[in-house]
Design a protein around this motif. Structure first.
Motif, PDB file in Angstrom:
ATOM      1  N   TYR A  44       0.872  -1.181   0.000  1.00 57.79           N
ATOM      2  CA  TYR A  44       0.000   0.000   0.000  1.00 57.79           C
ATOM      3  C   TYR A  44       0.901   1.220   0.000  1.00 57.79           C
ATOM      4  O   TYR A  44       1.575   1.504   0.992  1.00 57.79           O
ATOM      5  CB  TYR A  44      -0.901  -0.004   1.241  1.00 57.79           C
ATOM      6  N   GLY A  81      -2.777   4.404  -2.272  1.00 62.06           N
ATOM      7  CA  GLY A  81      -4.223   4.165  -2.259  1.00 62.06           C
ATOM      8  C   GLY A  81      -4.964   5.025  -3.276  1.00 62.06           C
ATOM      9  O   GLY A  81      -6.183   5.151  -3.242  1.00 62.06           O
ATOM     10  N   GLN A  82      -4.231   5.630  -4.215  1.00 60.65           N
ATOM     11  CA  GLN A  82      -4.812   6.591  -5.155  1.00 60.65           C
ATOM     12  C   GLN A  82      -4.554   6.209  -6.608  1.00 60.65           C
ATOM     13  O   GLN A  82      -4.870   6.981  -7.504  1.00 60.65           O
ATOM     14  CB  GLN A  82      -4.194   7.975  -4.904  1.00 60.65           C
ATOM     15  N   GLU A 123      -3.538  -9.480 -16.725  1.00 59.71           N
ATOM     16  CA  GLU A 123      -3.390  -8.047 -17.044  1.00 59.71           C
ATOM     17  C   GLU A 123      -3.100  -7.255 -15.764  1.00 59.71           C
ATOM     18  O   GLU A 123      -3.696  -7.525 -14.719  1.00 59.71           O
ATOM     19  CB  GLU A 123      -4.683  -7.505 -17.664  1.00 59.71           C
ATOM     20  N   PRO A 124      -2.215  -6.260 -15.854  1.00 60.45           N
ATOM     21  CA  PRO A 124      -1.912  -5.488 -14.641  1.00 60.45           C
ATOM     22  C   PRO A 124      -3.114  -4.659 -14.172  1.00 60.45           C
ATOM     23  O   PRO A 124      -3.785  -4.025 -14.980  1.00 60.45           O
ATOM     24  CB  PRO A 124      -0.762  -4.572 -15.082  1.00 60.45           C
ATOM     25  N   HIS A 125      -3.378  -4.729 -12.888  1.00 59.59           N
ATOM     26  CA  HIS A 125      -4.450  -3.939 -12.257  1.00 59.59           C
ATOM     27  C   HIS A 125      -3.907  -3.346 -10.970  1.00 59.59           C
ATOM     28  O   HIS A 125      -3.027  -3.933 -10.337  1.00 59.59           O
ATOM     29  CB  HIS A 125      -5.655  -4.821 -11.918  1.00 59.59           C
ATOM     30  N   LEU A 126      -4.477  -2.221 -10.569  1.00 59.39           N
ATOM     31  CA  LEU A 126      -4.102  -1.613  -9.298  1.00 59.39           C
ATOM     32  C   LEU A 126      -4.991  -2.221  -8.215  1.00 59.39           C
ATOM     33  O   LEU A 126      -6.196  -1.970  -8.179  1.00 59.39           O
ATOM     34  CB  LEU A 126      -4.292  -0.089  -9.377  1.00 59.39           C
ATOM     35  N   CYS A 173      -5.200  -1.618  -5.137  1.00 61.56           N
ATOM     36  CA  CYS A 173      -5.752  -0.679  -4.148  1.00 61.56           C
ATOM     37  C   CYS A 173      -7.059  -0.075  -4.639  1.00 61.56           C
ATOM     38  O   CYS A 173      -7.811   0.488  -3.855  1.00 61.56           O
ATOM     39  CB  CYS A 173      -4.750   0.419  -3.806  1.00 61.56           C
ATOM     40  N   LEU A 174      -7.323  -0.147  -5.952  1.00 64.69           N
ATOM     41  CA  LEU A 174      -8.537   0.448  -6.522  1.00 64.69           C
ATOM     42  C   LEU A 174      -9.487  -0.624  -7.059  1.00 64.69           C
ATOM     43  O   LEU A 174     -10.440  -0.300  -7.772  1.00 64.69           O
ATOM     44  CB  LEU A 174      -8.179   1.437  -7.649  1.00 64.69           C
ATOM     45  N   LEU A 189     -12.152  -3.705  -6.310  1.00 62.42           N
ATOM     46  CA  LEU A 189     -12.998  -4.336  -5.296  1.00 62.42           C
ATOM     47  C   LEU A 189     -12.652  -5.819  -5.203  1.00 62.42           C
ATOM     48  O   LEU A 189     -12.589  -6.510  -6.221  1.00 62.42           O
ATOM     49  CB  LEU A 189     -14.476  -4.208  -5.685  1.00 62.42           C
ATOM     50  N   ILE A 202     -20.196   1.888 -10.025  1.00 61.09           N
ATOM     51  CA  ILE A 202     -18.739   1.767 -10.092  1.00 61.09           C
ATOM     52  C   ILE A 202     -18.364   1.115 -11.409  1.00 61.09           C
ATOM     53  O   ILE A 202     -18.824   0.031 -11.750  1.00 61.09           O
ATOM     54  CB  ILE A 202     -18.153   1.031  -8.857  1.00 61.09           C
ATOM     55  N   GLY A 230     -13.587   1.964 -11.290  1.00 61.81           N
ATOM     56  CA  GLY A 230     -13.312   2.278  -9.886  1.00 61.81           C
ATOM     57  C   GLY A 230     -12.087   3.145  -9.657  1.00 61.81           C
ATOM     58  O   GLY A 230     -11.735   3.419  -8.516  1.00 61.81           O
ATOM     59  N   THR A 231     -11.450   3.615 -10.717  1.00 58.11           N
ATOM     60  CA  THR A 231     -10.192   4.362 -10.525  1.00 58.11           C
ATOM     61  C   THR A 231     -10.424   5.714  -9.860  1.00 58.11           C
ATOM     62  O   THR A 231      -9.497   6.287  -9.300  1.00 58.11           O
ATOM     63  CB  THR A 231      -9.441   4.577 -11.856  1.00 58.11           C
ATOM     64  N   MET A 266     -12.866   4.393  -6.082  1.00 54.48           N
ATOM     65  CA  MET A 266     -12.128   3.716  -5.019  1.00 54.48           C
ATOM     66  C   MET A 266     -11.106   4.642  -4.345  1.00 54.48           C
ATOM     67  O   MET A 266     -10.708   4.415  -3.211  1.00 54.48           O
ATOM     68  CB  MET A 266     -11.450   2.441  -5.552  1.00 54.48           C
ATOM     69  N   ARG A 267     -10.689   5.683  -5.066  1.00 55.39           N
ATOM     70  CA  ARG A 267      -9.856   6.697  -4.400  1.00 55.39           C
ATOM     71  C   ARG A 267     -10.621   7.308  -3.243  1.00 55.39           C
ATOM     72  O   ARG A 267     -10.092   7.492  -2.152  1.00 55.39           O
ATOM     73  CB  ARG A 267      -9.509   7.809  -5.382  1.00 55.39           C
ATOM     74  N   VAL A 327     -13.083   5.990  -1.647  1.00 50.02           N
ATOM     75  CA  VAL A 327     -13.254   4.991  -0.580  1.00 50.02           C
ATOM     76  C   VAL A 327     -11.978   4.946   0.275  1.00 50.02           C
ATOM     77  O   VAL A 327     -12.031   5.017   1.498  1.00 50.02           O
ATOM     78  CB  VAL A 327     -13.560   3.596  -1.193  1.00 50.02           C
ATOM     79  N   ASN A 328     -10.824   4.864  -0.396  1.00 56.82           N
ATOM     80  CA  ASN A 328      -9.563   4.755   0.349  1.00 56.82           C
ATOM     81  C   ASN A 328      -9.260   5.998   1.174  1.00 56.82           C
ATOM     82  O   ASN A 328      -8.620   5.914   2.217  1.00 56.82           O
ATOM     83  CB  ASN A 328      -8.398   4.484  -0.616  1.00 56.82           C
ATOM     84  N   LEU A 345     -22.398   0.815  -3.714  1.00 51.83           N
ATOM     85  CA  LEU A 345     -21.695   0.793  -5.001  1.00 51.83           C
ATOM     86  C   LEU A 345     -22.390  -0.250  -5.877  1.00 51.83           C
ATOM     87  O   LEU A 345     -22.601  -1.382  -5.441  1.00 51.83           O
ATOM     88  CB  LEU A 345     -20.230   0.412  -4.821  1.00 51.83           C
ATOM     89  N   ARG A 392     -22.329  -2.548  -9.140  1.00 51.81           N
ATOM     90  CA  ARG A 392     -21.500  -3.169 -10.190  1.00 51.81           C
ATOM     91  C   ARG A 392     -22.403  -3.764 -11.248  1.00 51.81           C
ATOM     92  O   ARG A 392     -23.442  -4.323 -10.927  1.00 51.81           O
ATOM     93  CB  ARG A 392     -20.661  -4.304  -9.612  1.00 51.81           C
ATOM     94  N   VAL A 449      -3.948   1.462 -15.161  1.00 49.03           N
ATOM     95  CA  VAL A 449      -5.108   2.362 -15.180  1.00 49.03           C
ATOM     96  C   VAL A 449      -5.919   2.117 -16.454  1.00 49.03           C
ATOM     97  O   VAL A 449      -7.149   2.023 -16.418  1.00 49.03           O
ATOM     98  CB  VAL A 449      -4.676   3.839 -15.078  1.00 49.03           C
ATOM     99  N   ARG A 450      -5.231   1.933 -17.581  1.00 49.80           N
ATOM    100  CA  ARG A 450      -5.960   1.744 -18.853  1.00 49.80           C
ATOM    101  C   ARG A 450      -6.740   0.426 -18.874  1.00 49.80           C
ATOM    102  O   ARG A 450      -7.730   0.306 -19.588  1.00 49.80           O
ATOM    103  CB  ARG A 450      -4.985   1.819 -20.026  1.00 49.80           C
ATOM    104  N   ASN A 451      -6.269  -0.570 -18.114  1.00 48.27           N
ATOM    105  CA  ASN A 451      -7.025  -1.826 -18.019  1.00 48.27           C
ATOM    106  C   ASN A 451      -8.296  -1.656 -17.208  1.00 48.27           C
ATOM    107  O   ASN A 451      -9.187  -2.496 -17.269  1.00 48.27           O
ATOM    108  CB  ASN A 451      -6.182  -2.903 -17.333  1.00 48.27           C
ATOM    109  N   MET A 452      -8.359  -0.618 -16.389  1.00 50.80           N
ATOM    110  CA  MET A 452      -9.484  -0.449 -15.474  1.00 50.80           C
ATOM    111  C   MET A 452     -10.398   0.691 -15.903  1.00 50.80           C
ATOM    112  O   MET A 452     -11.624   0.563 -15.852  1.00 50.80           O
ATOM    113  CB  MET A 452      -8.943  -0.175 -14.063  1.00 50.80           C
TER     114      MET A 452
END
Ligand SMILES: Cc1cc2nc3c(=O)[nH]c(=O)nc-3n(C[C@H](O)[C@H](O)[C@H](O)COP(=O)(O)OP(=O)(O)OC[C@H]3O[C@@H](n4cnc5c(N)ncnc54)[C@H](O)[C@@H]3O)c2cc1C
Ligand code: FES
Ligand code: FES
Lengths: 160, 273
Positions: A40, A43-44, A57-60, A62-63, A65, B26, B29-30, B33-34, B36-37, B46, B48, B96-99
């Motif tokens: 962590y 978280g942004q 595939e790469p995912h974050l 922290c964002l 669910l 959502i 969630g980029t 979820m910010r 939320v965090n 939320l 889905r 980020v582009r995957n999400m």
């Protein structure tokens, strides 16, 4: 609020756990399952140190669910080495001094792993784009780029 | 407490959003979820959506429809959407582009919303479903004007006509950090040519106002002209009409006003960024 069950595969092993409804994948991995490879940082979504692979595939994390990971294939740096044999990327990171404090390393390795899986022979520019979502405050990036380019040429670098 | 509801159909999600003002869709969630965090979002639901229609790419024909849940990576994976690769690639890094979804980008606050700028230059329609009825399409510009008042409902898709020539759509994002950085500003220009003259150009800016905006004054001076030095000079002079840029952590209002005409002229001249 009641916790919810989630089932998924983590580094090739089927796992099941209970999560808070709006809990994150990162929290599930670290607090729920004790996989401390993803970290962590912010978280942004900005630092990339929580990056994991979801269905390759790469995912974050922290964002993401945790409940959205039902039935998914999650991979972290904890599953990269094959027993005592480091993944070629891990070895290249050591050989090129691509880790100083090491905080960014799990995110960098995961981003690089995703890149090489798709593009086994990336150009320098493609490597830079591949790790552009990951911040390193120590190395100045050059050793990381060099390590990824070196690993790209080595046999087994595409190893999942 | 924050709850999560999973909807298998768009209708179910639209109904949930209409019936509960503390329900929030959502997408990737980029942005959600910010919150939320950071503890800014602690209550509500939320929503889905796993309806396949939400992530559908219909890009084969002259009229294109993209589900609101389509991600930037999915746009980049589609050859038919090559003219949208530049704006899709300009958003975040690979993760980020995957999400990040198209739907979420429509709601992203300034200086985000780079993909929306391109959609605005394509005069896209936004398909909105409020409650259990069927969706209705509204011009993106009207959507943006209404957006910040809230209560929009569920965006299910965006629709637009394929540019006659992929090169007719030009996009440029100016940022301080490369290859991934938040926009100082972004510009999209749809410049169809008829007999060597610009016909019905559509120019849109990001980060030059609280939402992406059309540059109507520039469109007027370019209409019917060849894209020559005189037309580009006129466009440059009209560039700032209607702009209300903010001063934020990325750039000052003054700076945005200084550089917009320069980058618009370069984009029109076809110069590399
Ligand atoms: C590190 C980082 C870098 C970024 N860089 C950029 C950038 O360069 N350019 C840029 O434009 N953005 C950027 N973003 C912001 C964001 O990722 C994108 O704008 C993205 O497209 C938002 O989509 P999402 O699906 O993640 O939105 P979400 O977080 O899922 O949703 C955002 C908002 O839109 C609403 N919403 C989403 N979909 C719908 C729908 N279908 N119907 C109704 N409401 C909906 C949600 O309720 C919420 O209010 C960045 C974000 C991060 C974390
Ligand atoms: S902790 Fe997820 S991007 Fe920083
Ligand atoms: S090695 Fe310290 S942040 Fe990268």
């Amino acid at each position: 609020m009641a916790k919810l069950p989630v089932q998924f595969s983590l580094n090739g092993t089927d796992r099941a756990t209970f999560v808070e409804p709006a809990g994150t994948l990162l929290d599930m991995l670290r607090r729920g399952l004790g996989d401390f490879a993803p970290k962590y940082g912010c978280g942004q979504g900005t630092c990339g140190v929580c990056t994991v692979l979801v269905d390759g595939e790469p995912h974050l994390s922290c964002l993401t669910l945790a409940v959205a990971c039902e039935g998914r294939r999650i991979e972290t740096v904890s599953g990269m080495a094959d027993g005592p044999d480091l993944h070629p990327l891990q070895q290249a990171f050591m050989d090129h001094f691509a880790a100083q404090c090491g905080f960014c390393t799990p995110g960098m390795l995961t981003a690089a792993r995703a890149l090489l899986a798709k593009n086994p022979n990336p150009t320098r520019e493609e490597v830079i784009d591949g790790i552009s979502g990951n911040i390193c405050r120590c190395t100045g990036y050059e050793p990381i780029i060099a390590a990824i380019l070196a690993a790209a040429g080595s046999p087994g670098a595409r190893r999942a | 407490m924050l709850d999560v509801r999973h909807c298998a159909t768009l209708a179910e999600a639209a109904g949930l959003l209409a019936g509960d003002r503390h329900a929030l869709l959502i997408g990737g969630g980029t942005l959600v979820m910010r919150d939320v965090n950071e503890g800014r979002l602690t209550d509500g639901t939320l929503v889905r959506v796993s309806d396949p229609a939400f992530r559908q790419v219909n890009a084969g024909g002259a009229r294109i429809e993209l589900g609101a849940g389509v991600t930037m990576a999915m746009v980049l994976a589609s050859r038919e959407l090559g003219f949208l690769h530049a704006p899709a690639r300009s958003i975040g890094g690979p993760a980020v582009r995957n999400m990040a979804t198209i739907g979420g980008n429509l709601f992203a606050a300034c200086p985000y919303g780079d993909f929306t700028v391109a959609l605005l230059a394509l005069e896209a329609q936004v398909v909105v479903q409020s409650g259990y009825g069927s969706g209705r399409a509204m011009p993106l510009e009207d959507f943006l004007a209404a957006r910040d008042r809230g209560g929009i409902g569920l965006v299910t898709a965006v629709q637009f006509a394929r540019p006659q020539n992929p090169a007719d759509l030009r996009f440029r994002k100016v940022s301080r950090v490369k290859p991934k950085g938040i926009a100082v500003l972004s510009i999209a220009a749809h410049l169809p040519l008829a007999g060597g003259r610009v016909a019905q150009p559509r120019i849109a800016y990001g980060a030059m106002a609280p939402t992406p905006i059309r540059a109507r004054a520039v469109e007027r001076v370019l209409e019917g002209k060849p894209l020559d030095a005189a037309a580009i000079q006129a466009a440059r002079q009209a560039a700032l009409e209607g702009c209300r840029p903010a001063t934020d952590a990325i750039a000052s209002e003054w700076y945005r006003r200084e550089i917009l005409p320069v980058h618009l002229a370069r984009l029109l001249a076809g110069e590399a960024p």
